[in-house]
Design an enzyme around this catalytic site. Structure first.
Site, PDB file in Angstrom:
ATOM      1  N   CYS A  85       0.951  -1.375   0.136  1.00  0.00           N
ATOM      2  CA  CYS A  85       0.258   0.135   0.050  1.00  0.00           C
ATOM      3  C   CYS A  85       0.792   1.398  -0.002  1.00  0.00           C
ATOM      4  CB  CYS A  85      -1.006  -0.012   1.097  1.00  0.00           C
ATOM      5  SG  CYS A  85      -0.147   0.007   3.080  1.00  0.00           S
ATOM      6  N   GLY A 111      -1.016   0.511  -4.939  1.00  0.00           N
ATOM      7  CA  GLY A 111      -2.004  -0.339  -4.732  1.00  0.00           C
ATOM      8  C   GLY A 111      -3.140   0.138  -5.737  1.00  0.00           C
ATOM      9  N   ASN A 185       1.259   0.810   6.434  1.00  0.00           N
ATOM     10  CA  ASN A 185       1.944   0.209   5.373  1.00  0.00           C
ATOM     11  C   ASN A 185       3.167  -0.759   6.097  1.00  0.00           C
ATOM     12  OD1 ASN A 185       3.462  -0.469   3.261  1.00  0.00           O
ATOM     13  ND2 ASN A 185       4.372   1.344   2.948  1.00  0.00           N
ATOM     14  N   GLY A 186       2.986  -2.046   5.827  1.00  0.00           N
ATOM     15  CA  GLY A 186       3.978  -3.019   6.643  1.00  0.00           C
ATOM     16  C   GLY A 186       3.449  -4.129   6.997  1.00  0.00           C
ATOM     17  N   TYR A 326      12.055  -1.724  -7.971  1.00  0.00           N
ATOM     18  CA  TYR A 326      10.689  -2.156  -8.540  1.00  0.00           C
ATOM     19  C   TYR A 326       9.532  -1.316  -7.925  1.00  0.00           C
ATOM     20  CZ  TYR A 326       6.338  -4.666  -9.976  1.00  0.00           C
ATOM     21  OH  TYR A 326       5.073  -4.920 -10.484  1.00  0.00           O
TER      22      TYR A 326
END
Length: 578
Positions: A85, A111, A185-186, A326
């Site tokens: 995310c 996302g 996020n994580g 990426y």
């Protein structure tokens, strides 16, 4: 490490909700009890408000469409690791929600399956969340329902499947002293141990969400003032988390002590403070980048200004190297480095350590483009667009009764015969995960007349799953973990194959090299899972319906030797050092 370096040599065909915590209103995307609510596919958009700590829970359900599986094709995208995310937080701008909406557009690559915004107006937390792209979830009328000068937002990727309930953040919860919103996020590696402890103390859980654990810890904390509840909760967490919290009058940003996931701070010309996962979000809303949120740091923004506080002593940072390979956009600056320059350098290294006689260099778009430019420039060979990507591909298609080979890849990537026919082609991609997409791309290129196809990968071989917020397959599914270099080359059908050597990568990073996490390349994890931990590649970390025990392969044995973090007595004047 040595094995990964060896593989970089090119080969050829010759070789709780506790009693203190209450949901504040129905929608699952802004709450953390998804199994009690209707499936999002049936009702994708919700408006909520949260002021009173106790309110009724409303639920419903709607079944997924009953489709004929013989005629519907589900596209599994790119066989790539996926960032879970992106988050944004804004304080002090009268158009906070609209700016969050634009920032989420800039973070859409992190996302694509859900988006949400929570804003504060007159002490009430209001939320709009939904399934789909940012532009599909929000319109003028929805944004008009989110007034206020404080807002947080979230975009997420989620695994498809009828057994999953897509639970879109930010979450909003009411507890005995007010309401709090969070975008996370994580991934927490000590999730189950924390959950078990909370349940032993009477907490009631209805999801497997990491974020739900955080909210329970906040609700059960007795610290004062409120932001110290967040601090106390985060002191219990192990793993990766970059989070933004929202209360009636504060915006709080937190980053884990290792700094796995990125989080940056900027400021608009009117003084509004902005937090975001990447600097590209700051650029779009004309916020000036100031700095990263440091590993282990808590930043509290309120009417008094910005306070920087240290969550706990942080060890050597271990930032995710895949952000540069990426995940992040090339125009972002992540962990203090230009993503574009990193990828261009990866390509130049490949051209140096794995040269091959070729006529043209092409990229697997979009993430392979910059590395391919670097390779072509260093090799002195023209770069051309040999593959054209369709940006309008959805997730499900009606497939003709006569099966089409490599249907999914052909939907997304189209070869340019004029570039490829009769040519010796170097194709640069950012990574190989399972190898399924790479083999289809090679077939596609040779089918368009390429004389030779030489695959160059701008990352070391991926041999380990990620436990820090990236959706990766299990180690058993990773092709580089179960095949030799020659076997991979033979499997994908290329004439030669080379990966970015891990030692070349670390040399490029120089003095910053120890500050990155290479677990997916080495199998050595900075924070070992304790007890049992979710494998992100096996199932979605948010919104799983059903009991945890019913999941097969979703947990791995813990490591009893894992060291516990030493809790720090919190002092407001403590600053986090860089």
């Amino acid at each position: 490490m040595a094995a990964a370096t060896k593989m970089a040599t090119p080969t050829t065909s010759s070789s709780s909700a506790s009693s203190a915590l209450r949901l504040s209103s129905p929608p699952p995307q802004s709450r953390f009890f998804p199994s009690m609510f209707h499936k999002i596919l049936g009702k994708p958009l919700h408006m909520t408000s949260s002021k009173n700590p106790i309110s009724d829970i409303v639920s419903g359900s709607k079944n997924l469409p009953n489709t004929d599986s013989n005629h519907f094709f589900h596209y599994d995208d790119d066989d790539k690791p996926r960032e879970e995310c992106g988050v944004v937080g804004i304080y002090g701008d009268p158009e906070a929600a609209r700016l969050s909406y634009l920032a989420l557009h800039a973070l859409q690559h992190r996302g694509q399956e859900g988006a949400g915004i929570v804003a504060v107006h007159d002490g009430v937390l209001q939320s709009v969340t939904g399934v789909g792209l940012v532009s599909e979830v929000f319109n003028e009328s929805k944004l008009a329902q989110l007034p206020g000068d404080i807002a947080i937002g979230h975009v997420r990727y989620s695994t498809a499947g009828s057994s999953m309930l897509k639970n879109v953040q930010p979450f909003v919860a009411g507890y005995r002293f007010g309401s709090v919103g969070v975008a996370h996020n994580g991934n927490l590696v000590n999730y189950q141990a924390l959950r078990a402890e909370l349940e032993d103390n009477g907490s009631i859980f209805n999801t497997s969400s990491d974020t739900e654990v955080v909210l329970h810890l906040i609700a059960t904390s007795k610290a004062r003032p409120f932001f110290l509840r967040i601090v106390e909760a985060c002191e219990r967490l192990e793993g990766a988390y970059s989070m933004v919290f929202l209360t009636e009058d504060k915006l709080v940003a937190v980053r884990d002590p290792f700094g796995f996931r990125p989080l940056v701070m900027g400021r608009r010309s009117n003084g509004a403070v902005v937090f975001a996962s990447e600097t590209c979000a700051l650029d779009l809303i004309e916020a000036t980048y100031e700095r990263e949120v440091l590993p282990g740091e808590v930043l509290v923004v309120d009417k008094e200004g910005v306070s920087s506080l240290c969550l706990m002593p942080h060890p050597e940072p271990k930032s995710c190297i895949f952000e540069h390979i990426y995940f992040a956009l090339p125009n972002s600056v992540v962990f203090g480095r230009s993503v574009y320059e990193s990828r261009r350098a990866f390509g130049e290294i490949l051209a140096t350590v794995a040269p091959v006689d070729c006529d043209v260099v092409i990229a697997v778009p979009d993430s392979g483009v910059v590395a391919a430019l670097g390779y072509a420039g260093k090799a002195g060979v023209p770069f051309q667009q040999g593959l054209i990507r369709s940006h309008y591909v959805g997730r499900t298609f009606i497939e003709p009764s006569q099966k089409i080979r490599d249907f999914g890849v052909k939907l997304k990537l189209s070869p340019v015969r004029a570039v490829l026919e009769g040519k010796r082609v170097v194709v640069v991609d950012d990574s190989i995960v399972r190898g399924t997409t790479s083999s289809k791309i090679v077939r596609l290129l040779k089918g368009a007349g390429a004389k030779e196809v030489h695959m160059r990968i701008a990352s070391p071989p991926i041999i380990g799953s990620c436990y820090y917020g990236v959706d990766t397959p299990s180690a058993e599914e990773l092709i580089s973990n179960r095949m030799s270099m020659d076997e991979i080359r033979e499997y994908i059908g290329s004439d030669s194959l080379a990966f970015l050597p891990i030692d070349s990568l670390t040399r490029l990073l120089g003095d910053d090299s120890p500050n990155f996490c290479y677990a997916c390349f080495s199998g050595k994890y900075p924070v070992e899972p304790t007890g049992k931990v979710k494998r992100v590649g096996d199932f979605l970390d948010d919104g799983l319906s059903g009991s945890m025990e019913s999941i097969e392969g979703g947990w791995i044995p813990g490591n009893s030797s894992t060291k516990e973090f030493k809790k720090l007595t919190w002092k407001q004047e403590v600053q986090c050092s860089s």
